[in-house]
Design an enzyme around this catalytic site. Structure first.
Site, PDB file in Angstrom:
ATOM      1  N   VAL A  29       0.831  -1.198   0.000  1.00 22.81           N
ATOM      2  CA  VAL A  29       0.000   0.000   0.000  1.00 22.81           C
ATOM      3  C   VAL A  29       0.871   1.255   0.000  1.00 22.81           C
ATOM      4  O   VAL A  29       0.637   2.200  -0.766  1.00 22.81           O
ATOM      5  CB  VAL A  29      -0.954   0.007   1.210  1.00 22.81           C
ATOM      6  CG1 VAL A  29      -1.855   1.246   1.170  1.00 22.81           C
ATOM      7  CG2 VAL A  29      -1.796  -1.253   1.234  1.00 22.81           C
ATOM      8  N   TYR A  30       1.893   1.271   0.835  1.00 26.87           N
ATOM      9  CA  TYR A  30       2.805   2.414   0.888  1.00 26.87           C
ATOM     10  C   TYR A  30       3.505   2.607  -0.456  1.00 26.87           C
ATOM     11  O   TYR A  30       3.572   3.720  -0.981  1.00 26.87           O
ATOM     12  CB  TYR A  30       3.832   2.202   1.994  1.00 26.87           C
ATOM     13  CG  TYR A  30       4.825   3.332   2.130  1.00 26.87           C
ATOM     14  CD1 TYR A  30       4.462   4.534   2.728  1.00 26.87           C
ATOM     15  CD2 TYR A  30       6.130   3.193   1.665  1.00 26.87           C
ATOM     16  CE1 TYR A  30       5.360   5.575   2.850  1.00 26.87           C
ATOM     17  CE2 TYR A  30       7.050   4.227   1.779  1.00 26.87           C
ATOM     18  CZ  TYR A  30       6.659   5.414   2.373  1.00 26.87           C
ATOM     19  OH  TYR A  30       7.561   6.439   2.493  1.00 26.87           O
ATOM     20  N   SER A  31       4.022   1.529  -1.012  1.00 28.78           N
ATOM     21  CA  SER A  31       4.692   1.625  -2.309  1.00 28.78           C
ATOM     22  C   SER A  31       3.754   2.179  -3.369  1.00 28.78           C
ATOM     23  O   SER A  31       4.130   3.036  -4.177  1.00 28.78           O
ATOM     24  CB  SER A  31       5.213   0.259  -2.751  1.00 28.78           C
ATOM     25  OG  SER A  31       6.331  -0.141  -2.000  1.00 28.78           O
TER      26      SER A  31
END
Length: 242
Positions: free
Chosen positions: A152-154
């Site tokens: 999700v962060y990526s």
């Protein structure tokens, strides 16, 4: 020593800690006045008391739409101008997607993506009218490489890579430079959400950098001749294995 940002006004989101605070300190050292944007009033007051009248606190909760919308009007009221905008505020979640709390996913995407887009949208008319400005977004090496333990962060940082590259093309003929700084792992509060095994491994191998080292890259970007844009700079710990 010549202060290369003398007479300029900058605004930094997430300015009370981590990369935002290091960026603020570096800009102040180069002669800029800085509006420190953060939701943590106590932390802002402490930092601004230390830095003096060149540091101007602005309490905003970027996750609250009404509060977020006050960013540019408040900056104009406080300083009358904005030369540099550093969209830095963000958060982190890692681990397997199936284990993520969907409310946390919403919060992270709203801060890492939506708030950045809204903030840049709101500062651009002022910069376009002045015919000059610099916008820097804090991205991540995760915006260039699909890090498997942080899907999700990526994804949020890949969105920022695209956003920076497309907006830059829209405004580069109007005197505005848009770029991103993409650090590897930085010693900051965000690492509290790292899987413990990965964090311990990084500490033992020397695969972390200080926020001040990211700030050095930001100053480099801001102090190039106006005909030069550093669209993206990736700042990695030498031993980081990506």
């Amino acid at each position: 020593m010549v202060k290369q940002l003398e007479g300029m006004v900058a605004a930094v989101t997430g300015a009370a800690s981590g990369i935002g605070l290091a960026s603020t300190r570096a800009m102040v050292a180069q002669g800029a006045r800085v509006v420190l944007v953060d939701r943590d009033q106590k932390a802002l007051d402490a930092v601004c008391a230390e830095l003096g009248n060149v540091a101007i606190p602005l309490v905003i909760d970027l996750l609250d739409p009404a509060s977020c919308a006050t960013l540019m009007p408040s900056i104009e009221k406080l300083t009358g101008q904005l030369d540099i905008f550093h969209a830095n505020a963000g958060t982190y979640i890692g681990g397997d997607l199936i284990e993520a709390d969907t409310a946390v996913i919403d919060r992270m995407l709203n801060l890492n993506v939506n708030a950045v887009m809204k903030n840049v949208h709101d500062v651009l008319p002022h910069m376009i009218a002045r015919g000059s400005g610099d916008i820097i977004v804090t991205s991540s090496v995760a915006g260039h490489y699909p890090v498997p333990w942080e899907p999700v962060y990526s994804a949020s940082k890949w969105a920022m890579t695209c956003f920076v590259q497309t907006v830059r093309r829209q405004v580069n003929k109007q005197g505005i430079r848009v770029g991103s700084v993409s650090p590897g792992p930085v010693i900051s509060a965000l690492l509290a959400d790292w899987p413990e095994e990965n964090l311990q491994k990084a500490k033992e191998s020397g695969s972390l950098i200080e926020p001040s080292e990211v700030a050095d890259a930001i100053i480099f970007m801001l102090t190039r001749p106006r005909n030069v844009t550093i669209r993206d700079v990736v700042v990695l710990p030498t031993n980081f294995d990506i």
